[in-house]
Design an enzyme around this catalytic site. Structure first.
Site, PDB file in Angstrom:
ATOM      1  N   LYS A 111     -89.925  42.759 -69.005  1.00 25.04           N
ATOM      2  CA  LYS A 111     -91.236  42.113 -68.821  1.00 25.04           C
ATOM      3  C   LYS A 111     -91.159  41.043 -67.740  1.00 25.04           C
ATOM      4  O   LYS A 111     -92.046  40.931 -66.899  1.00 25.04           O
ATOM      5  CB  LYS A 111     -91.714  41.486 -70.140  1.00 25.04           C
ATOM      6  CG  LYS A 111     -92.231  42.501 -71.137  1.00 25.04           C
ATOM      7  CD  LYS A 111     -93.619  42.139 -71.646  1.00 25.04           C
ATOM      8  CE  LYS A 111     -94.318  43.330 -72.284  1.00 25.04           C
ATOM      9  NZ  LYS A 111     -94.403  43.264 -73.730  1.00 25.04           N
ATOM     10  N   LYS A 192     -90.648  55.314 -70.062  1.00 26.37           N
ATOM     11  CA  LYS A 192     -91.438  55.643 -71.255  1.00 26.37           C
ATOM     12  C   LYS A 192     -92.939  55.502 -70.976  1.00 26.37           C
ATOM     13  O   LYS A 192     -93.345  54.696 -70.117  1.00 26.37           O
ATOM     14  CB  LYS A 192     -91.023  54.763 -72.440  1.00 26.37           C
ATOM     15  CG  LYS A 192     -91.384  53.315 -72.272  1.00 26.37           C
ATOM     16  CD  LYS A 192     -91.119  52.486 -73.533  1.00 26.37           C
ATOM     17  CE  LYS A 192     -91.540  51.051 -73.240  1.00 26.37           C
ATOM     18  NZ  LYS A 192     -91.335  50.090 -74.248  1.00 26.37           N
ATOM     19  N   LYS A 195     -98.406  51.248 -72.604  1.00 26.61           N
ATOM     20  CA  LYS A 195     -99.777  50.723 -72.548  1.00 26.61           C
ATOM     21  C   LYS A 195    -100.002  49.923 -71.285  1.00 26.61           C
ATOM     22  O   LYS A 195    -101.118  49.822 -70.788  1.00 26.61           O
ATOM     23  CB  LYS A 195    -100.026  49.786 -73.731  1.00 26.61           C
ATOM     24  CG  LYS A 195     -99.991  50.439 -75.075  1.00 26.61           C
ATOM     25  CD  LYS A 195    -100.346  49.397 -76.132  1.00 26.61           C
ATOM     26  CE  LYS A 195     -99.449  49.520 -77.333  1.00 26.61           C
ATOM     27  NZ  LYS A 195     -99.402  48.356 -78.165  1.00 26.61           N
TER      28      LYS A 195
HETATM   29  P1  TYM Z   1     -96.029  48.441 -79.522  1.00 25.71           P
HETATM   30  O1  TYM Z   1     -97.366  47.856 -79.816  1.00 25.71           O
HETATM   31  O2  TYM Z   1     -95.550  48.425 -78.123  1.00 25.71           O
HETATM   32  O3  TYM Z   1     -95.976  49.955 -79.989  1.00 25.71           O
HETATM   33  C1  TYM Z   1     -96.331  50.399 -81.288  1.00 25.71           C
HETATM   34  C2  TYM Z   1     -95.365  51.476 -81.726  1.00 25.71           C
HETATM   35  O4  TYM Z   1     -95.364  52.561 -80.796  1.00 25.71           O
HETATM   36  C3  TYM Z   1     -94.032  52.880 -80.422  1.00 25.71           C
HETATM   37  N1  TYM Z   1     -94.025  53.342 -79.022  1.00 25.71           N
HETATM   38  C4  TYM Z   1     -93.548  54.539 -78.633  1.00 25.71           C
HETATM   39  N2  TYM Z   1     -92.985  55.556 -79.306  1.00 25.71           N
HETATM   40  C5  TYM Z   1     -92.618  56.650 -78.591  1.00 25.71           C
HETATM   41  N3  TYM Z   1     -92.789  56.769 -77.251  1.00 25.71           N
HETATM   42  C6  TYM Z   1     -93.360  55.771 -76.531  1.00 25.71           C
HETATM   43  N4  TYM Z   1     -93.531  55.901 -75.214  1.00 25.71           N
HETATM   44  C7  TYM Z   1     -93.751  54.586 -77.223  1.00 25.71           C
HETATM   45  N5  TYM Z   1     -94.328  53.424 -76.813  1.00 25.71           N
HETATM   46  C8  TYM Z   1     -94.475  52.683 -77.936  1.00 25.71           C
HETATM   47  C9  TYM Z   1     -93.263  51.578 -80.565  1.00 25.71           C
HETATM   48  O5  TYM Z   1     -91.893  51.821 -80.724  1.00 25.71           O
HETATM   49  C10 TYM Z   1     -93.909  50.976 -81.791  1.00 25.71           C
HETATM   50  O6  TYM Z   1     -93.318  51.468 -82.953  1.00 25.71           O
HETATM   51  N6  TYM Z   1     -92.711  44.968 -80.927  1.00 25.71           N
HETATM   52  C11 TYM Z   1     -93.625  45.982 -81.425  1.00 25.71           C
HETATM   53  C12 TYM Z   1     -94.672  45.447 -82.375  1.00 25.71           C
HETATM   54  C13 TYM Z   1     -94.139  44.732 -83.559  1.00 25.71           C
HETATM   55  C14 TYM Z   1     -93.485  45.331 -84.668  1.00 25.71           C
HETATM   56  C15 TYM Z   1     -93.234  44.263 -85.586  1.00 25.71           C
HETATM   57  C16 TYM Z   1     -93.082  46.628 -84.960  1.00 25.71           C
HETATM   58  C17 TYM Z   1     -94.233  43.409 -83.814  1.00 25.71           C
HETATM   59  N7  TYM Z   1     -93.704  43.104 -85.051  1.00 25.71           N
HETATM   60  C18 TYM Z   1     -92.569  44.492 -86.803  1.00 25.71           C
HETATM   61  C19 TYM Z   1     -92.428  46.862 -86.186  1.00 25.71           C
HETATM   62  C20 TYM Z   1     -92.191  45.800 -87.082  1.00 25.71           C
HETATM   63  C21 TYM Z   1     -94.366  46.582 -80.225  1.00 25.71           C
HETATM   64  O7  TYM Z   1     -94.525  45.969 -79.212  1.00 25.71           O
HETATM   65  O8  TYM Z   1     -94.944  47.801 -80.475  1.00 25.71           O
END
Ligand code: TYM
Length: 326
Positions: A111, A192, A195
């Protein structure tokens, strides 16, 4: 009953990777676990954001989760900022989090390398994430592959805490799907799907209509060798499409290769598009039927339950850490 916790940032552009990597498991796990799902709006503040947009994205994200099958009768669904225990526990865990570990986090490095202003919130992001999971004493965390490193930090902090203060937190495991744990970008298949990618062509948004989905898949970057074969090293684009199709249809990658190996990329891509459209169309239909006010009511009720549960657990955390209030 074992407990599941997971979260998603309300940053808009929710895509097929989020769905196949995480949300589909969120829905399935509701049958056998005590499930808690959280829209982590405090995490979304770690990069530049617009407050009015944050409210819109929060409701929109909740709507998508409800549309794809998160069931508020079986799961707690709420937003992080509704429950102050997240930040309180993050502070406590932060006092045990080694700077060296946080400095090595891939997400922080990526980031800041792409121009996000470095700030304390972004740096301590994994500590807040650990607090999210441990606040509810979760055993399993369904996430995509990109969150593995953060789960490791969570496990490390749970162990440090338990060693010092007694056996309070289960040491949680990640729960990552076998296929599509890392759905790749359609325009740059060695990165990957994300968003925050500037190009909408790089991803399939969950609410894209069928024409857009087909266009995106037809224009997905592949290679010049005409064989449909699974080889992420030399054929990352085709391998990504094979995994996507496998996840959407339930057919094994091997049998898709047997079926489409020599059919040519045009025919294969259309078949992938059909599979994705069939998977996403019902989600969009349910999304269109949901009303924002009803979604707010769901979050309000979920937040109430989550606060009650977290407050009880935080009493014990306060007692063992010596910060019991008067
Ligand atoms: P976030 O909001 O980026 O994404 C949500 C979930 O989607 C998964 N993901 C993917 N899986 C497969 N291929 C991809 N290209 C891909 N992009 C995203 C992420 O692995 C995630 O499971 N840090 C986390 C949010 C968070 C969280 C937590 C998750 C905050 N506290 C506690 C679990 C437990 C995040 O930014 O996810």
């Amino acid at each position: 009953m074992q407990r599941i916790f997971s979260g998603v940032q309300p940053t808009g552009n929710i895509h097929l990777g989020n769905y196949l990597g995480a949300f589909r498991n969120w829905v399935q796990l509701q049958d056998d676990y005590d499930t808690i799902y959280c829209i982590v709006d405090l995490h979304a503040m770690t990069v530049d954001y617009d407050p009015a947009q944050l409210e819109k994205s929060r409701i929109d994200t909740a709507k998508i989760l409800l549309a794809l099958g998160v069931d508020p009768d079986r799961s707690m669904l709420y937003t992080q900022s509704q429950v102050s225990g997240h930040t309180e526990l993050a502070w406590i865990l932060g006092t045990m989090a080694p700077m060296g570990v946080l400095s090595r986090m891939t997400q922080f490095k990526e980031k800041t390398a792409t121009g996000a202003a470095s700030n304390l919130g972004l740096y301590s992001y994994p500590v807040l994430m650990a607090a999210d999971i441990l606040l509810h004493r979760a055993h399993l965390v369904p996430v995509g592959d990109d969150q593995r490193q953060h789960i490791e930090v969570t496990r490390d902090l749970a162990e440090r805490f338990n060693n010092k203060f007694g056996d309070i937190f289960p040491v949680p495991d990640g729960y990552v799907p076998k296929t599509s744990a890392r759905v790749m970008s359609l325009t740059e298949p060695t990165s990957k799907m994300s968003k925050s990618d500037q190009s909408p062509k790089s991803r399939i948004a969950l609410l894209d209509n069928p024409d857009v989905i087909r266009k995106r898949i037809r224009s997905a970057v592949t290679d010049s060798d005409p064989e449909v074969r699974y080889d992420p090293e030399t054929k990352p684009g085709i391998s990504n499409l094979l995994e996507i199709m496998s996840s959407c249809t339930g057919s094994k990658v091997d049998s898709l290769v047997a079926e489409y190996g020599s059919s040519g990329y045009g025919v294969f891509k259309d078949a992938v598009a059909d599979a994705v459209i069939a998977e996403l169309a019902p989600i969009k239909a349910r999304y269109d039927d949901l009303k924002s006010d009803d979604v707010r009511d769901v979050l309000s009720a979920g937040g109430h339950k989550a606060r009650e549960s977290a407050d009880g657990y935080m009493k014990e955390v306060r007692r063992v850490t010596g910060i019991t209030g008067y």
